[in-house]
Write a protein that holds these residues in place. Structure first.
Motif, PDB file in Angstrom:
ATOM      1  N   ALA A 166       0.066  -2.297  -2.911  1.00 12.81           N
ATOM      2  CA  ALA A 166       0.713  -2.278  -2.002  1.00 12.81           C
ATOM      3  C   ALA A 166       1.758  -3.470  -2.023  1.00 12.81           C
ATOM      4  CB  ALA A 166      -0.149  -2.873  -0.655  1.00 12.81           C
ATOM      5  N   VAL A 167       1.623  -4.677  -2.636  1.00 12.90           N
ATOM      6  CA  VAL A 167       2.591  -5.411  -2.728  1.00 12.90           C
ATOM      7  C   VAL A 167       3.779  -5.218  -3.560  1.00 12.90           C
ATOM      8  CG1 VAL A 167       3.121  -7.776  -3.081  1.00 12.90           C
ATOM      9  CG2 VAL A 167       0.962  -7.482  -2.062  1.00 12.90           C
ATOM     10  N   LEU A 168       3.485  -4.508  -4.703  1.00 16.32           N
ATOM     11  CA  LEU A 168       4.200  -4.064  -5.799  1.00 16.32           C
ATOM     12  C   LEU A 168       5.171  -2.916  -5.106  1.00 16.32           C
ATOM     13  CD1 LEU A 168       2.141  -4.180  -9.123  1.00 16.32           C
ATOM     14  CD2 LEU A 168       3.598  -6.027  -8.062  1.00 16.32           C
ATOM     15  N   LEU A 169       4.622  -2.035  -4.650  1.00 15.96           N
ATOM     16  CA  LEU A 169       5.324  -0.943  -3.984  1.00 15.96           C
ATOM     17  C   LEU A 169       6.259  -1.333  -2.915  1.00 15.96           C
ATOM     18  CD1 LEU A 169       5.463   2.067  -4.654  1.00 15.96           C
ATOM     19  CD2 LEU A 169       4.165   2.758  -2.732  1.00 15.96           C
ATOM     20  N   SER A 170       5.819  -2.413  -2.201  1.00 13.67           N
ATOM     21  CA  SER A 170       6.599  -3.157  -1.205  1.00 13.67           C
ATOM     22  C   SER A 170       7.729  -3.573  -1.410  1.00 13.67           C
ATOM     23  CB  SER A 170       5.719  -4.043  -0.204  1.00 13.67           C
ATOM     24  OG  SER A 170       4.710  -3.345   0.395  1.00 13.67           O
ATOM     25  N   GLN A 171       8.019  -3.950  -2.750  1.00 10.05           N
ATOM     26  CA  GLN A 171       9.309  -4.358  -3.336  1.00 10.05           C
ATOM     27  C   GLN A 171      10.519  -3.240  -3.393  1.00 10.05           C
ATOM     28  OE1 GLN A 171      10.015  -7.697  -4.804  1.00 10.05           O
ATOM     29  NE2 GLN A 171       8.154  -7.578  -3.168  1.00 10.05           N
ATOM     30  N   THR A 172       9.863  -2.082  -3.212  1.00 11.93           N
ATOM     31  CA  THR A 172      10.924  -0.628  -2.980  1.00 11.93           C
ATOM     32  C   THR A 172      10.892  -0.215  -1.533  1.00 11.93           C
ATOM     33  OG1 THR A 172      10.455  -0.167  -5.520  1.00 11.93           O
ATOM     34  CG2 THR A 172      11.311   1.338  -4.211  1.00 11.93           C
ATOM     35  N   TYR A 173       9.651  -0.048  -0.997  1.00 13.57           N
ATOM     36  CA  TYR A 173       9.591   0.576   0.470  1.00 13.57           C
ATOM     37  C   TYR A 173       9.181  -0.632   1.384  1.00 13.57           C
ATOM     38  CZ  TYR A 173       9.402   4.833  -2.744  1.00 13.57           C
ATOM     39  OH  TYR A 173       9.720   5.807  -3.367  1.00 13.57           O
ATOM     40  N   TYR A 174       9.734  -0.069   2.492  1.00 12.15           N
ATOM     41  CA  TYR A 174       9.137  -0.962   3.723  1.00 12.15           C
ATOM     42  C   TYR A 174       7.624  -0.853   4.151  1.00 12.15           C
ATOM     43  CZ  TYR A 174      14.255  -1.464   4.753  1.00 12.15           C
ATOM     44  OH  TYR A 174      15.615  -1.794   4.465  1.00 12.15           O
ATOM     45  N   ILE A 175       7.201  -1.908   4.765  1.00 10.74           N
ATOM     46  CA  ILE A 175       5.833  -1.880   5.109  1.00 10.74           C
ATOM     47  C   ILE A 175       5.788  -1.375   6.579  1.00 10.74           C
ATOM     48  CG2 ILE A 175       3.805  -3.458   5.902  1.00 10.74           C
ATOM     49  CD1 ILE A 175       5.039  -5.598   3.738  1.00 10.74           C
ATOM     50  N   GLN A 176       4.795  -0.323   6.610  1.00 10.84           N
ATOM     51  CA  GLN A 176       4.734   0.376   7.861  1.00 10.84           C
ATOM     52  C   GLN A 176       3.218   0.616   8.223  1.00 10.84           C
ATOM     53  OE1 GLN A 176       7.394   3.827   7.415  1.00 10.84           O
ATOM     54  NE2 GLN A 176       8.889   2.958   8.527  1.00 10.84           N
ATOM     55  N   PRO A 177       3.001   0.932   9.320  1.00  4.67           N
ATOM     56  CA  PRO A 177       1.454   1.156   9.666  1.00  4.67           C
ATOM     57  C   PRO A 177       0.925   2.348   8.902  1.00  4.67           C
ATOM     58  CG  PRO A 177       2.181   0.616  11.450  1.00  4.67           C
ATOM     59  CD  PRO A 177       3.398   0.708  10.771  1.00  4.67           C
ATOM     60  N   PHE A 178       1.684   3.272   8.625  1.00  7.40           N
ATOM     61  CA  PHE A 178       1.237   4.717   8.150  1.00  7.40           C
ATOM     62  C   PHE A 178       1.822   4.930   6.521  1.00  7.40           C
ATOM     63  CE2 PHE A 178       1.298   5.389  12.670  1.00  7.40           C
ATOM     64  CZ  PHE A 178      -0.099   5.942  12.914  1.00  7.40           C
ATOM     65  N   ASN A 179       2.187   3.683   6.008  1.00 12.65           N
ATOM     66  CA  ASN A 179       2.887   3.706   4.870  1.00 12.65           C
ATOM     67  C   ASN A 179       1.681   3.984   3.473  1.00 12.65           C
ATOM     68  OD1 ASN A 179       2.268   1.123   4.533  1.00 12.65           O
ATOM     69  ND2 ASN A 179       4.046   0.421   3.590  1.00 12.65           N
ATOM     70  N   GLY A 180       0.522   3.741   3.803  1.00 16.31           N
ATOM     71  CA  GLY A 180      -0.324   3.894   2.994  1.00 16.31           C
ATOM     72  C   GLY A 180      -0.900   5.451   2.520  1.00 16.31           C
ATOM     73  N   LEU A 181      -0.599   6.174   3.589  1.00  8.82           N
ATOM     74  CA  LEU A 181      -1.069   7.580   3.549  1.00  8.82           C
ATOM     75  C   LEU A 181      -0.714   8.123   2.195  1.00  8.82           C
ATOM     76  CD1 LEU A 181      -2.541   9.975   4.369  1.00  8.82           C
ATOM     77  CD2 LEU A 181      -0.526  10.767   5.674  1.00  8.82           C
ATOM     78  N   THR A 182       0.644   8.269   1.859  1.00 13.27           N
ATOM     79  CA  THR A 182       1.078   8.949   0.296  1.00 13.27           C
ATOM     80  C   THR A 182       0.659   8.045  -0.946  1.00 13.27           C
ATOM     81  OG1 THR A 182       3.076   9.731   1.764  1.00 13.27           O
ATOM     82  CG2 THR A 182       3.043   9.664  -0.810  1.00 13.27           C
ATOM     83  N   PRO A 183       0.567   6.985  -0.777  1.00 12.12           N
ATOM     84  CA  PRO A 183      -0.194   6.327  -1.899  1.00 12.12           C
ATOM     85  C   PRO A 183      -1.412   6.683  -2.039  1.00 12.12           C
ATOM     86  CG  PRO A 183       1.248   4.616  -1.043  1.00 12.12           C
ATOM     87  CD  PRO A 183       1.204   5.824  -0.083  1.00 12.12           C
ATOM     88  N   MET A 184      -2.201   6.669  -0.942  1.00 12.55           N
ATOM     89  CA  MET A 184      -3.638   6.986  -1.092  1.00 12.55           C
ATOM     90  C   MET A 184      -3.650   8.609  -1.680  1.00 12.55           C
ATOM     91  SD  MET A 184      -6.587   7.472   1.848  1.00 12.55           S
ATOM     92  CE  MET A 184      -5.908   9.204   2.245  1.00 12.55           C
ATOM     93  N   ILE A 185      -2.945   9.391  -1.120  1.00 12.03           N
ATOM     94  CA  ILE A 185      -3.008  10.814  -1.803  1.00 12.03           C
ATOM     95  C   ILE A 185      -2.654  10.883  -3.195  1.00 12.03           C
ATOM     96  CG2 ILE A 185      -1.819  12.976  -1.660  1.00 12.03           C
ATOM     97  CD1 ILE A 185      -1.389  12.420   1.410  1.00 12.03           C
ATOM     98  N   LYS A 186      -1.808  10.048  -3.534  1.00 15.47           N
ATOM     99  CA  LYS A 186      -1.337  10.210  -4.926  1.00 15.47           C
ATOM    100  C   LYS A 186      -2.389   9.412  -5.776  1.00 15.47           C
ATOM    101  CE  LYS A 186       3.529  10.191  -4.098  1.00 15.47           C
ATOM    102  NZ  LYS A 186       5.030   9.330  -4.568  1.00 15.47           N
ATOM    103  N   GLY A 187      -3.059   8.243  -5.213  1.00 16.09           N
ATOM    104  CA  GLY A 187      -4.209   7.615  -6.038  1.00 16.09           C
ATOM    105  C   GLY A 187      -5.400   8.591  -6.274  1.00 16.09           C
ATOM    106  N   VAL A 188      -5.715   9.266  -4.984  1.00 22.49           N
ATOM    107  CA  VAL A 188      -6.896  10.233  -5.170  1.00 22.49           C
ATOM    108  C   VAL A 188      -6.468  11.337  -6.287  1.00 22.49           C
ATOM    109  CG1 VAL A 188      -8.198  11.897  -4.086  1.00 22.49           C
ATOM    110  CG2 VAL A 188      -7.836   9.758  -2.859  1.00 22.49           C
ATOM    111  N   SER A 189      -5.432  11.518  -6.076  1.00 21.56           N
ATOM    112  CA  SER A 189      -4.929  12.923  -7.052  1.00 21.56           C
ATOM    113  C   SER A 189      -4.811  12.456  -8.441  1.00 21.56           C
ATOM    114  CB  SER A 189      -3.311  13.323  -6.557  1.00 21.56           C
ATOM    115  OG  SER A 189      -3.303  13.845  -5.196  1.00 21.56           O
ATOM    116  N   ILE A 190      -4.627  11.349  -8.680  1.00 22.07           N
ATOM    117  CA  ILE A 190      -4.230  10.870 -10.074  1.00 22.07           C
ATOM    118  C   ILE A 190      -5.892  10.659 -10.510  1.00 22.07           C
ATOM    119  CG2 ILE A 190      -4.076   8.687 -11.636  1.00 22.07           C
ATOM    120  CD1 ILE A 190      -1.492   8.319  -9.936  1.00 22.07           C
ATOM    121  N   ALA A 191      -6.899  10.036  -9.656  1.00 16.21           N
ATOM    122  CA  ALA A 191      -8.148   9.809 -10.047  1.00 16.21           C
ATOM    123  C   ALA A 191      -8.995  11.279 -10.261  1.00 16.21           C
ATOM    124  CB  ALA A 191      -8.895   9.076  -8.832  1.00 16.21           C
ATOM    125  N   LEU A 192      -8.424  12.181  -9.453  1.00 14.60           N
ATOM    126  CA  LEU A 192      -9.049  13.545  -9.716  1.00 14.60           C
ATOM    127  C   LEU A 192      -8.732  14.296 -10.822  1.00 14.60           C
ATOM    128  CD1 LEU A 192      -9.046  14.876  -5.984  1.00 14.60           C
ATOM    129  CD2 LEU A 192     -11.157  14.554  -7.323  1.00 14.60           C
TER     130      LEU A 192
END
Length: 299
Positions: A211-237
């Motif tokens: 989250a901290v590393l990605l926040s160097q590029t994107y803003y912090i918002q309450p719902f900004n964890g959704l897309t990284p979670m989808i990508k993280g689960v996708s990579i794990a699968l």
């Protein structure tokens, strides 16, 4: 197409999302929990780092400010992981249909948690200061910014520290035993409840770092964890749940796909091409690139 630029972006994205995906794989292989609350932990960690930058960094020497912001995000992620463990894993881990119950519980925590963040911090975006500075380096004609270099170094260093700890410490060996065979681990006296808190704290810390590393590029918002979670689960699968090497390979593939798609087609097509790539990989290798869904876990 500027291939050096694409490759550098792919490596940075692979390091960030791969860190999150490895945490998801460790959680699944050791606890049998597909933690869908990582989106909430991700957003919570971003706000933890932001609060650190607002109230702690002000009294910190300049040389340590970046490290303090990173530590604030990682610590918040670890606390979030412990909270999810207490609310979603401990109450249901020994109940029938635990896998489904765990997914529902973590998803509920994610939805409620993001709403709480929205209520507490409001919809206005937050931004973190540059924790790696604003310097630039030129390598083979490619200009590398400090945040890209810092992201790669910090991600790799954090993963090496975690993997080394898991290989050398008693608690780490207990986690590895649970990853290999949770039933046998319980027979020899490894407590699932106690070990689960270590697992969730470590993987939550990895999510916080992402989250901290990605926040160097994107803003912090309450719902900004959704897309990284989808990508993280996708990579794990894609890499194979429970396989750390598979997650690394999948992170590189999907990172390269995202970087190339963003340049060639535009950012709006990233998720589309990623899921097409994942479907293709799953069709060829149903258990992922290096996937071994543990027989012990299936039992």
């Amino acid at each position: 197409m500027n291939w050096p630029y694409v490759i550098s972006n792919a490596i940075v994205l692979a390091c960030i999302y791969g860190t999150l995906a490895i945490g998801i794989s460790i959680t699944w292989s050791s606890l049998g929990l597909l933690n869908l609350a990582y989106g909430f932990i991700f957003a919570l960690s971003g706000y933890g780092a932001w609060l650190t930058s607002q109230y702690v960094v002000a009294v910190t020497p300049d040389a340590l400010r970046g490290a303090m912001i990173l530590a604030g995000g990682v610590a918040t992620g670890a606390l979030g992981g412990v909270l999810v463990c207490a609310l979603a894993f401990i109450p249901v881990h020994d109940k029938p249909n635990f896998t489904i119950r765990g997914m529902i519980a973590t998803l509920a925590i994610s939805l409620m948690g993001t709403q709480l963040l929205l209520w507490w911090f409001g919809p206005r975006s937050k931004s973190l200061p540059e924790i790696f500075g604003a310097s630039k380096r030129s390598l083979f004609g490619l200009v590398l910014t400090a945040d890209k270099i810092g992201n790669v170094i910090v991600s790799i260093a954090m993963l090496l520290i975690v993997l080394t700890w898991m290989r050398s410490s008693r608690r780490g060996l207990e986690i590895r035993a649970m990853m290999m065979n949770p039933h046998a681990a319980s027979i020899v006296g490894i407590g699932v409840r106690r070990t689960s808190f270590y697992v969730m704290a470590i993987t939550g810390g990895l999510a916080g770092l992402s989250a901290v590393l990605l926040s160097q590029t994107y803003y912090i918002q309450p719902f900004n964890g959704l897309t990284p979670m989808i990508k993280g689960v996708s990579i794990a699968l894609c890499g194979g749940l429970g396989s750390v090497p598979g997650a690394v390979i999948a992170a590189l593939l999907l990172g390269f796909n995202e970087a190339m798609t963003s340049v060639a087609l535009g950012g709006q097509y990233v998720l589309m091409t990623q899921f097409l790539l994942i479907i293709l990989i799953i069709l060829v290798r149903p258990r992922g690139i290096a996937g071994l869904l543990d027989k012990a876990r299936e039992a």
